[in-house]
Design an enzyme around this catalytic site. Sequence first.
Site, short mmCIF file in Angstrom:
data_model
loop_
_atom_site.label_atom_id
_atom_site.label_comp_id
_atom_site.label_asym_id
_atom_site.label_seq_id
_atom_site.Cartn_x
_atom_site.Cartn_y
_atom_site.Cartn_z
N GLU A 172 0.86 -1.18 0.00
CA GLU A 172 0.00 0.00 0.00
C GLU A 172 0.89 1.22 0.00
O GLU A 172 1.92 1.26 0.69
CB GLU A 172 -0.88 0.02 1.26
CG GLU A 172 -2.02 -0.96 1.19
CD GLU A 172 -2.47 -1.40 2.55
OE1 GLU A 172 -1.87 -1.00 3.57
OE2 GLU A 172 -3.44 -2.18 2.61
N TYR A 220 7.71 2.24 -7.23
CA TYR A 220 6.94 1.00 -7.44
C TYR A 220 6.50 0.87 -8.90
O TYR A 220 6.57 -0.21 -9.47
CB TYR A 220 5.73 0.97 -6.51
CG TYR A 220 6.11 1.01 -5.05
CD1 TYR A 220 7.18 0.26 -4.56
CD2 TYR A 220 5.42 1.81 -4.14
CE1 TYR A 220 7.54 0.30 -3.23
CE2 TYR A 220 5.77 1.86 -2.81
CZ TYR A 220 6.83 1.10 -2.35
OH TYR A 220 7.19 1.15 -1.04
C1 LIG Z 1 10.44 6.00 -1.27
C2 LIG Z 1 11.90 5.85 -0.82
C3 LIG Z 1 12.03 4.57 -0.01
C4 LIG Z 1 12.77 5.76 -2.09
O1 LIG Z 1 14.12 5.46 -1.68
P1 LIG Z 1 15.39 5.96 -2.54
O2 LIG Z 1 16.57 5.23 -2.03
O3 LIG Z 1 15.44 7.42 -2.57
O4 LIG Z 1 14.97 5.40 -3.99
P2 LIG Z 1 15.96 5.15 -5.23
O5 LIG Z 1 17.11 6.08 -5.19
O6 LIG Z 1 16.22 3.69 -5.32
O7 LIG Z 1 15.03 5.60 -6.44
C5 LIG Z 1 14.24 4.64 -7.13
C6 LIG Z 1 13.15 5.36 -7.92
O8 LIG Z 1 12.24 5.99 -7.04
C7 LIG Z 1 11.73 7.17 -7.66
N1 LIG Z 1 12.08 8.31 -6.80
C8 LIG Z 1 12.93 8.30 -5.74
N2 LIG Z 1 12.95 9.52 -5.17
C9 LIG Z 1 12.11 10.30 -5.88
C10 LIG Z 1 11.68 11.63 -5.76
N3 LIG Z 1 12.14 12.43 -4.78
N4 LIG Z 1 10.77 12.11 -6.64
C11 LIG Z 1 10.29 11.32 -7.62
N5 LIG Z 1 10.65 10.03 -7.79
C12 LIG Z 1 11.55 9.53 -6.92
C13 LIG Z 1 12.38 7.26 -9.02
O9 LIG Z 1 11.51 6.58 -9.93
C14 LIG Z 1 13.64 6.46 -8.81
O10 LIG Z 1 14.13 5.93 -10.01
P3 LIG Z 1 15.27 6.70 -10.86
O11 LIG Z 1 16.41 6.92 -9.90
O12 LIG Z 1 15.58 5.72 -11.92
O13 LIG Z 1 14.62 7.96 -11.31
C15 LIG Z 1 12.38 7.09 -0.01
O14 LIG Z 1 12.04 8.26 -0.72
C16 LIG Z 1 11.79 7.17 1.39
O15 LIG Z 1 12.31 6.58 2.34
N6 LIG Z 1 10.68 7.92 1.53
C17 LIG Z 1 10.04 8.09 2.84
C18 LIG Z 1 9.39 6.82 3.31
C19 LIG Z 1 8.41 6.27 2.28
O16 LIG Z 1 7.65 7.01 1.67
N7 LIG Z 1 8.41 4.93 2.13
C20 LIG Z 1 7.55 4.24 1.21
C21 LIG Z 1 6.26 3.97 1.88
S1 LIG Z 1 5.14 3.08 0.81
#
Ligand SMILES: CC(C)(COP(=O)(O)OP(=O)(O)OC[C@H]1O[C@@H](n2cnc3c(N)ncnc32)[C@H](O)[C@@H]1OP(=O)(O)O)[C@@H](O)C(=O)NCCC(=O)NCCS
Length: 136
Positions: free
Chosen positions: A88, A100
Site C-alpha cells: 500500500e 513502485y
Molecule cells: C520512497 C523511498 C524509499 C525511495 O528510496 P530511494 O533510495 O530514494 O529510492 P531510489 O534512489 O532507489 O530511487 C528509485 C526510484 O524511485 C523514484 N524516486 C525516488 N525519489 C524520488 C523523488 N524524490 N521524486 C520522484 N521520484 C523519486 C524514481 O523513480 C527512482 O528511479 P530513478 O532513480 O531511476 O529515477 C524514499 O524516498 C523514502 O524513504 N521515503 C520516505 C518513506 C516512504 O515514503 N516509504 C515508502 C512507503 S510506501
Amino acid sequence: MAEIHRASFPPDEAWGPDAFALQLGLPGVFALLDETGGFLLARVTMDEAEVLTLAVQPDARQRGTGRRLLVAAMQEAGRDGARTMFLEVSAINNAARNLYETSGFRQVGLRRRYYADGSDALVMRRPITSGAPASA
Ligand SMILES: CC(C)(COP(=O)(O)OP(=O)(O)OC[C@H]1O[C@@H](n2cnc3c(N)ncnc32)[C@H](O)[C@@H]1OP(=O)(O)O)[C@@H](O)C(=O)NCCC(=O)NCCS
C-alpha cells in the site's frame, strides 16, 4: 529501523523499536537492511508477499537504495515461495509511487482516506517470477 522510520514518516505514523520487534517475531516476516541507511520489512504468507514498510534515511535517498531493497525483497520472498508481491502506498507519495511503478507494480485497489493525513492508499501488486531477476 525505528530511527530511519521516524525520520521518514509523520510522527503519528512512526513505528518504535517495540513495533519492529513485534513484527519480526511474527511468522513469515523478514527485514532487509542496507548499509547506506535503509531497510525494508516484508511478510510472506503462502504464495503472497507484502511490503510492510520501506524507508531510506533522508540524506541517503535518490542513490538507488530503495530500488535495491525492493529487488532484494522480491528475490527473498520468491525463495520463500511467494508468487506475487503487494503493498500500500499513499496516493500523494510521488517518490514511492514512482519507485513502485518503475519496478513493475500496478494499481489493483484503492482504500479511500486510509492514512492519518486523509490521503488515499493505492494497493499495488506485481508478480514474482521464480528464477528470473526481479527487475521491472
Ligand atoms: C520512497 C523511498 C524509499 C525511495 O528510496 P530511494 O533510495 O530514494 O529510492 P531510489 O534512489 O532507489 O530511487 C528509485 C526510484 O524511485 C523514484 N524516486 C525516488 N525519489 C524520488 C523523488 N524524490 N521524486 C520522484 N521520484 C523519486 C524514481 O523513480 C527512482 O528511479 P530513478 O532513480 O531511476 O529515477 C524514499 O524516498 C523514502 O524513504 N521515503 C520516505 C518513506 C516512504 O515514503 N516509504 C515508502 C512507503 S510506501
